[in-house]
Write a protein that holds these residues in place. Structure first.
Motif, PDB file in Angstrom:
ATOM      1  N   ALA A   1     -10.018  19.570   0.426  1.00  0.00           N
ATOM      2  CA  ALA A   1      -9.652  20.664  -0.480  1.00  0.00           C
ATOM      3  C   ALA A   1     -11.052  21.035  -1.183  1.00  0.00           C
ATOM      4  O   ALA A   1     -10.994  22.242  -1.866  1.00  0.00           O
ATOM      5  N   ALA A   2     -12.135  20.498  -1.409  1.00  0.00           N
ATOM      6  CA  ALA A   2     -13.167  20.525  -1.906  1.00  0.00           C
ATOM      7  C   ALA A   2     -14.654  20.298  -1.010  1.00  0.00           C
ATOM      8  O   ALA A   2     -14.342  19.152  -0.080  1.00  0.00           O
ATOM      9  N   LEU A   3     -15.882  20.840  -1.514  1.00  0.00           N
ATOM     10  CA  LEU A   3     -16.803  20.812  -0.639  1.00  0.00           C
ATOM     11  C   LEU A   3     -17.316  19.046  -0.991  1.00  0.00           C
ATOM     12  O   LEU A   3     -17.742  18.525   0.152  1.00  0.00           O
ATOM     13  N   ASP A   4     -17.139  18.747  -1.942  1.00  0.00           N
ATOM     14  CA  ASP A   4     -17.600  17.267  -2.302  1.00  0.00           C
ATOM     15  C   ASP A   4     -16.862  16.527  -1.432  1.00  0.00           C
ATOM     16  O   ASP A   4     -17.290  15.298  -0.957  1.00  0.00           O
ATOM     17  N   GLU A   5     -15.569  16.602  -1.266  1.00  0.00           N
ATOM     18  CA  GLU A   5     -14.500  15.687  -0.204  1.00  0.00           C
ATOM     19  C   GLU A   5     -15.289  15.749   0.732  1.00  0.00           C
ATOM     20  O   GLU A   5     -15.102  14.815   1.545  1.00  0.00           O
ATOM     21  N   ALA A   6     -15.394  17.051   1.425  1.00  0.00           N
ATOM     22  CA  ALA A   6     -15.754  17.260   2.828  1.00  0.00           C
ATOM     23  C   ALA A   6     -17.018  16.345   3.131  1.00  0.00           C
ATOM     24  O   ALA A   6     -17.296  15.729   4.120  1.00  0.00           O
ATOM     25  N   LEU A   7     -18.070  16.447   2.021  1.00  0.00           N
ATOM     26  CA  LEU A   7     -19.127  15.570   2.417  1.00  0.00           C
ATOM     27  C   LEU A   7     -19.108  14.199   2.460  1.00  0.00           C
ATOM     28  O   LEU A   7     -19.817  13.530   3.044  1.00  0.00           O
ATOM     29  N   ALA A   8     -18.370  13.769   1.417  1.00  0.00           N
ATOM     30  CA  ALA A   8     -18.041  12.455   1.362  1.00  0.00           C
ATOM     31  C   ALA A   8     -17.346  11.879   2.819  1.00  0.00           C
ATOM     32  O   ALA A   8     -17.455  10.806   3.137  1.00  0.00           O
ATOM     33  N   LEU A   9     -16.501  12.624   3.268  1.00  0.00           N
ATOM     34  CA  LEU A   9     -15.934  12.351   4.505  1.00  0.00           C
ATOM     35  C   LEU A   9     -17.236  12.168   5.632  1.00  0.00           C
ATOM     36  O   LEU A   9     -16.812  11.350   6.603  1.00  0.00           O
ATOM     37  N   LEU A  10     -17.754  13.145   5.718  1.00  0.00           N
ATOM     38  CA  LEU A  10     -18.857  13.203   6.757  1.00  0.00           C
ATOM     39  C   LEU A  10     -20.003  11.834   6.564  1.00  0.00           C
ATOM     40  O   LEU A  10     -20.381  11.170   7.492  1.00  0.00           O
ATOM     41  N   SER A  11     -20.107  11.547   5.425  1.00  0.00           N
ATOM     42  CA  SER A  11     -20.900  10.395   4.935  1.00  0.00           C
ATOM     43  C   SER A  11     -20.339   9.041   5.309  1.00  0.00           C
ATOM     44  O   SER A  11     -20.885   8.238   5.671  1.00  0.00           O
ATOM     45  N   ALA A  12     -19.051   9.089   5.424  1.00  0.00           N
ATOM     46  CA  ALA A  12     -18.186   7.728   5.529  1.00  0.00           C
ATOM     47  C   ALA A  12     -17.891   7.371   6.835  1.00  0.00           C
ATOM     48  O   ALA A  12     -17.518   6.275   7.343  1.00  0.00           O
ATOM     49  N   THR A  13     -17.969   8.570   7.887  1.00  0.00           N
ATOM     50  CA  THR A  13     -17.474   8.046   9.154  1.00  0.00           C
ATOM     51  C   THR A  13     -18.729   8.710  10.052  1.00  0.00           C
ATOM     52  O   THR A  13     -19.105   9.845  10.205  1.00  0.00           O
ATOM     53  N   ARG A  14     -19.159   7.742  10.815  1.00  0.00           N
ATOM     54  CA  ARG A  14     -20.276   7.942  12.027  1.00  0.00           C
ATOM     55  C   ARG A  14     -19.398   8.951  13.159  1.00  0.00           C
ATOM     56  O   ARG A  14     -18.293   8.249  13.596  1.00  0.00           O
ATOM     57  N   GLY A  15     -20.235  10.065  13.283  1.00  0.00           N
ATOM     58  CA  GLY A  15     -19.400  10.807  14.434  1.00  0.00           C
ATOM     59  C   GLY A  15     -18.589  11.976  13.778  1.00  0.00           C
ATOM     60  O   GLY A  15     -18.063  12.563  14.701  1.00  0.00           O
ATOM     61  N   ALA A  16     -18.581  11.990  12.797  1.00  0.00           N
ATOM     62  CA  ALA A  16     -17.804  13.143  12.342  1.00  0.00           C
ATOM     63  C   ALA A  16     -18.378  14.338  12.241  1.00  0.00           C
ATOM     64  O   ALA A  16     -19.590  14.657  12.370  1.00  0.00           O
ATOM     65  N   ARG A  17     -17.621  15.449  12.617  1.00  0.00           N
ATOM     66  CA  ARG A  17     -17.986  16.665  12.789  1.00  0.00           C
ATOM     67  C   ARG A  17     -17.257  17.674  12.034  1.00  0.00           C
ATOM     68  O   ARG A  17     -16.041  17.401  11.725  1.00  0.00           O
TER      69      ARG A  17
END
Length: 276
Positions: free
Chosen positions: A12-28
């Motif tokens: 729901a927020a940009l910071d949350e999206a960035l955290a998900l990308l950082s936490a998961t290798r291979g996230a798109r």
């Protein structure tokens, strides 16, 4: 083929999206999905997690920057909205024309500015217009927001773990244009040219006929001060090395160099008429 297995998240927020990308290798990142989903289906790309950013309203729409010298175009702005935006039509007409030339209405209604700019390996329409406009790609990452010149961004893959948030485009008025010769089957450009006429001379960029969106500085130098008559522009392109143009789909480097010159001449002449 069917899609391979992956996880899905809709922050729901940009910071949350960035955290998900950082936490998961291979996230798109999933925005319009016009390139990513077909690639996942055919196996040309893969993902362990799709981070759907379509809820992030802050990444939509276009505004002037506080100093009035640039347009800030949100990365989730659809190509259809970009093509019809009165501000973009008035101050960055080459971007509006490039968006209008992209695909078909369904693609333009779903495809986004950020996705078109980040479509690695495809000769899409928007990057060449961004290069000619001297635009800057805004990226958000764990360390904050940074800007990367569109020409530099077009030369490599989007940085991992970052999200393209906006395109910053100098306001130019009507002194810009875009021309394209499209592949009939795919609508990707066989060749496309974007130009801006500035007090320092023309800015010229080409894609499709070249390995990636390229600004042609030597052509600009040859045309500085005009004229932009077709023969003068073609002569400037004939002086370019043929290896600059990549043959393919039944076309030769000689043909593509000539086509790039023809499209650039048309764009320059259209930009000149708009100034009159």
């Amino acid at each position: 083929m069917i899609l391979t297995e992956f996880d899905y998240a809709r922050p729901a927020a940009l910071d949350e999206a960035l955290a998900l990308l950082s936490a998961t290798r291979g996230a798109r990142v999933l925005a319009g999905g016009q390139s990513l989903l077909p690639d996942l289906r055919t196996g040309a790309d893969s993902a362990r997690l799709l981070v759907d950013i379509r809820q992030l309203a802050e990444l939509r729409g276009s505004t002037r920057t506080p100093d009035g010298r640039h347009l800030r175009i949100g990365a989730l702005t659809t190509l259809a909205d970009l093509a019809a935006d009165p501000l973009v039509l008035a101050e960055a007409p080459e971007l509006a024309a490039a968006a209008r030339a992209n695909g078909d209405p369904q693609v333009r209604n779903l495809g986004t500015v950020g996705g078109n700019l980040a479509a690695a390996g495809r000769a899409t329409d928007l990057p060449v217009a961004a290069v000619a406009a001297d635009a800057v790609v805004e990226l958000a990452g764990p360390g904050g927001r940074t800007g990367l010149p569109a020409e530099e961004f077009a030369a490599g893959a989007p940085p991992a773990g970052q999200i393209l948030t906006a395109l910053l485009v100098p306001a130019a008025g009507a002194a810009a244009a875009f021309e394209k010769s499209a592949d009939r089957a795919t609508r990707y450009p066989v060749c496309a040219a974007a130009v801006r006429i500035t007090p320092d001379g023309p800015r010229i960029a080409v894609t499709g006929a070249t390995p990636r969106p390229l600004r042609l500085r030597r052509v600009e130098d040859r045309l500085r001060g005009g004229p932009y008559a077709t023969e003068a522009v073609l002569a400037a392109f004939r002086a370019e090395p043929r290896e600059l143009f990549v043959p393919g789909r039944g076309t030769s480097a000689e043909y593509l160099g000539h086509l790039a010159g023809v499209l650039t001449a048309r764009a320059l002449q259209r930009a000149e008429r708009a100034l009159a």
